[in-house]
Motif scaffolding. Structure first.
Motif, PDB file in Angstrom:
ATOM      1  N   UNK A 111       0.839  -1.201   0.000  1.00 51.55           N
ATOM      2  CA  UNK A 111       0.000   0.000   0.000  1.00 51.55           C
ATOM      3  C   UNK A 111       0.873   1.249   0.000  1.00 51.55           C
ATOM      4  N   UNK A 112       1.950   1.235   0.800  1.00 49.20           N
ATOM      5  CA  UNK A 112       2.867   2.372   0.831  1.00 49.20           C
ATOM      6  C   UNK A 112       3.568   2.540  -0.509  1.00 49.20           C
ATOM      7  N   UNK A 113       3.936   1.420  -1.123  1.00 51.58           N
ATOM      8  CA  UNK A 113       4.582   1.483  -2.437  1.00 51.58           C
ATOM      9  C   UNK A 113       3.641   2.064  -3.483  1.00 51.58           C
ATOM     10  N   UNK A 114       2.360   1.686  -3.403  1.00 51.20           N
ATOM     11  CA  UNK A 114       1.377   2.224  -4.343  1.00 51.20           C
ATOM     12  C   UNK A 114       1.217   3.726  -4.157  1.00 51.20           C
ATOM     13  N   UNK A 115       1.223   4.165  -2.904  1.00 45.01           N
ATOM     14  CA  UNK A 115       1.097   5.600  -2.627  1.00 45.01           C
ATOM     15  C   UNK A 115       2.306   6.358  -3.160  1.00 45.01           C
ATOM     16  N   UNK A 116       3.483   5.799  -2.962  1.00 45.65           N
ATOM     17  CA  UNK A 116       4.706   6.438  -3.455  1.00 45.65           C
ATOM     18  C   UNK A 116       4.697   6.520  -4.969  1.00 45.65           C
ATOM     19  N   UNK A 117       4.227   5.455  -5.613  1.00 43.07           N
ATOM     20  CA  UNK A 117       4.159   5.432  -7.077  1.00 43.07           C
ATOM     21  C   UNK A 117       3.180   6.464  -7.616  1.00 43.07           C
ATOM     22  N   UNK A 118       2.171   6.807  -6.832  1.00 49.21           N
ATOM     23  CA  UNK A 118       1.187   7.814  -7.240  1.00 49.21           C
ATOM     24  C   UNK A 118       1.653   9.230  -6.936  1.00 49.21           C
ATOM     25  N   UNK A 119       2.863   9.369  -6.391  1.00 52.25           N
ATOM     26  CA  UNK A 119       3.424  10.693  -6.155  1.00 52.25           C
ATOM     27  C   UNK A 119       3.173  11.258  -4.775  1.00 52.25           C
ATOM     28  N   UNK A 120       2.749  10.403  -3.824  1.00 52.14           N
ATOM     29  CA  UNK A 120       2.517  10.880  -2.459  1.00 52.14           C
ATOM     30  C   UNK A 120       3.858  11.086  -1.766  1.00 52.14           C
ATOM     31  N   UNK A 121       4.063  12.283  -1.191  1.00 54.87           N
ATOM     32  CA  UNK A 121       5.240  12.532  -0.382  1.00 54.87           C
ATOM     33  C   UNK A 121       5.074  11.929   1.000  1.00 54.87           C
ATOM     34  N   UNK A 122       6.115  11.976   1.840  1.00 55.17           N
ATOM     35  CA  UNK A 122       6.040  11.363   3.182  1.00 55.17           C
ATOM     36  C   UNK A 122       4.906  11.904   4.036  1.00 55.17           C
ATOM     37  N   UNK A 123       4.727  13.242   4.042  1.00 55.71           N
ATOM     38  CA  UNK A 123       3.682  13.833   4.883  1.00 55.71           C
ATOM     39  C   UNK A 123       2.301  13.458   4.364  1.00 55.71           C
ATOM     40  N   UNK A 124       2.096  13.594   3.059  1.00 48.78           N
ATOM     41  CA  UNK A 124       0.794  13.267   2.473  1.00 48.78           C
ATOM     42  C   UNK A 124       0.498  11.783   2.629  1.00 48.78           C
ATOM     43  N   UNK A 125       1.517  10.955   2.491  1.00 51.60           N
ATOM     44  CA  UNK A 125       1.326   9.508   2.632  1.00 51.60           C
ATOM     45  C   UNK A 125       0.928   9.152   4.071  1.00 51.60           C
ATOM     46  N   UNK A 126       1.527   9.869   5.018  1.00 56.39           N
ATOM     47  CA  UNK A 126       1.197   9.615   6.426  1.00 56.39           C
ATOM     48  C   UNK A 126      -0.237  10.038   6.741  1.00 56.39           C
ATOM     49  N   UNK A 127      -0.622  11.236   6.260  1.00 53.40           N
ATOM     50  CA  UNK A 127      -1.924  11.783   6.596  1.00 53.40           C
ATOM     51  C   UNK A 127      -3.068  11.112   5.829  1.00 53.40           C
ATOM     52  N   UNK A 128      -2.824  10.778   4.565  1.00 51.79           N
ATOM     53  CA  UNK A 128      -3.910  10.281   3.724  1.00 51.79           C
ATOM     54  C   UNK A 128      -3.911   8.770   3.530  1.00 51.79           C
ATOM     55  N   UNK A 129      -2.830   8.114   3.917  1.00 53.15           N
ATOM     56  CA  UNK A 129      -2.773   6.662   3.719  1.00 53.15           C
ATOM     57  C   UNK A 129      -2.597   5.924   5.046  1.00 53.15           C
TER      58      UNK A 129
END
Length: 235
Positions: A111-129
Motif C-alpha cells: 500500500x505504501x509502495x502504491x502511494x509512493x508510485x502515485x506521487x505521495x510525499x512522506x507527509x501526504x502519505x502519512x496523513x492520507x494513507x
C-alpha cells in the motif's frame, strides 16, 4: 431517587454540572495526549532506535502516583483543573504511543509502495494513507485511554474538590451518606460506557471500508481496500 441526584451544597454544582466537569477533565487530557502522540509515534516509526527510550519514558511517567504529580504541580498551577489534567495527559501517552506506532507499522508495504508510485510525499502519505488505515487500532487505544482517564479524574478530589464526580466519594465519607458514593460510581461507569460507544461509532464512520461486526476480517482486508482509496485520493 431524589436522594440519588441530590448534590451537597459544598460542591457548588448540580448533578449535570458535575458530569460536564468530569467529561471536561477526562477528555481534554486524552485529546492532548493524542495530539502529542501522533507526531511522536511517527518519529518512532521513522527512527526505530527512538521507540525504546520513548516507551521507557512514558512507562516510567505512568508509574508515578498521581498524588506525587499533584504535589509537584500545585506550586505552578495551584489547586485547579489543570493540575488534574496534566498527569492524565501524561498517563494517556503510555497507551496511545504504542497503539499508534503499531497501527502505522501494520500498514501493508504494498500500500505504501502504491502511494509512493502515485506521487505521495512522506507527509501526504502519512496523513492520507497510513493514518486512515490505522484508524481502527488508534481508536482501540483511545478507548482504553479514555476509560482510564474517566476513572482517574476522581483522584482530583484530593486537591480541593477538583475530582468532579469523585468529590461525591469524599462527601459520602464526611456526611455518612453511602448514596453519594453509589451516585459517583454508577454515573462514572455509565459515562465510560457511553463515551466508549461514541468512539466505536466514530470508528465505524471513519472506516466504512471495514465490514461491520467482523473486525478481524476488516483488519485482513484493510490493505487491499486502501489501494482503491489511494486512486480516489490522487484524483
Amino acid at each position: 431517587m431524589n436522594d440519588f441526584f441530590h448534590i451537597p451544597s459544598d460542591l457548588q454544582n448540580t448533578y449535570f454540572g458535575l458530569i460536564v466537569l468530569h467529561l471536561r477533565e477526562a477528555l481534554i487530557p486524552v485529546l492532548a495526549g493524542l495530539v502529542v502522540s501522533l507526531p511522536l509515534a511517527q518519529l518512532c516509526v521513522r527512527f526505530r532506535w527512538l521507540y525504546p527510550p520513548v516507551l521507557w519514558s512514558t512507562t516510567i511517567l505512568y508509574a508515578i502516583p498521581s498524588l506525587a504529580f499533584f504535589v509537584v504541580l500545585i506550586d505552578y498551577t495551584g489547586m485547579s483543573e489543570t493540575t488534574v489534567m496534566i498527569p492524565l495527559s501524561v498517563y494517556s501517552l503510555v497507551v496511545l504511543v504504542p497503539a499508534i506506532v503499531d497501527a502505522v507499522r501494520s500498514v501493508p508495504q504494498e500500500t505504501l509502495d502504491a502511494a509512493t508510485a502515485m506521487g505521495f510525499g512522506p507527509v501526504r502519505r502519512y496523513l492520507q494513507v497510513q493514518l486512515p488505515i490505522a484508524v481502527p487500532t488508534i481508536i482501540a487505544g483511545l478507548r482504553v485511554a479514555t476509560a482510564s482517564s474517566i476513572s482517574l479524574v476522581s483522584v482530583g478530589m484530593l486537591i480541593g474538590n477538583q475530582g468532579a464526580l469523585g468529590n461525591l466519594l469524599h462527601d459520602a465519607n464526611i456526611y455518612n451518606r453511602p448514596v453519594y458514593a453509589v451516585n459517583s460510581v454508577v454515573t462514572t461507569a455509565v459515562l465510560a460506557i457511553l463515551v466508549d460507544a461514541a468512539l466505536v461509532l466514530i470508528r465505524v464512520l471513519l472506516t466504512p471500508w471495514m465490514p461491520s461486526g467482523t473486525s478481524r476480517a476488516g483488519r485482513k482486508n484493510r490493505g487491499g481496500a486502501a489501494v482503491p482509496a489511494l486512486e480516489e485520493s490522487a484524483r
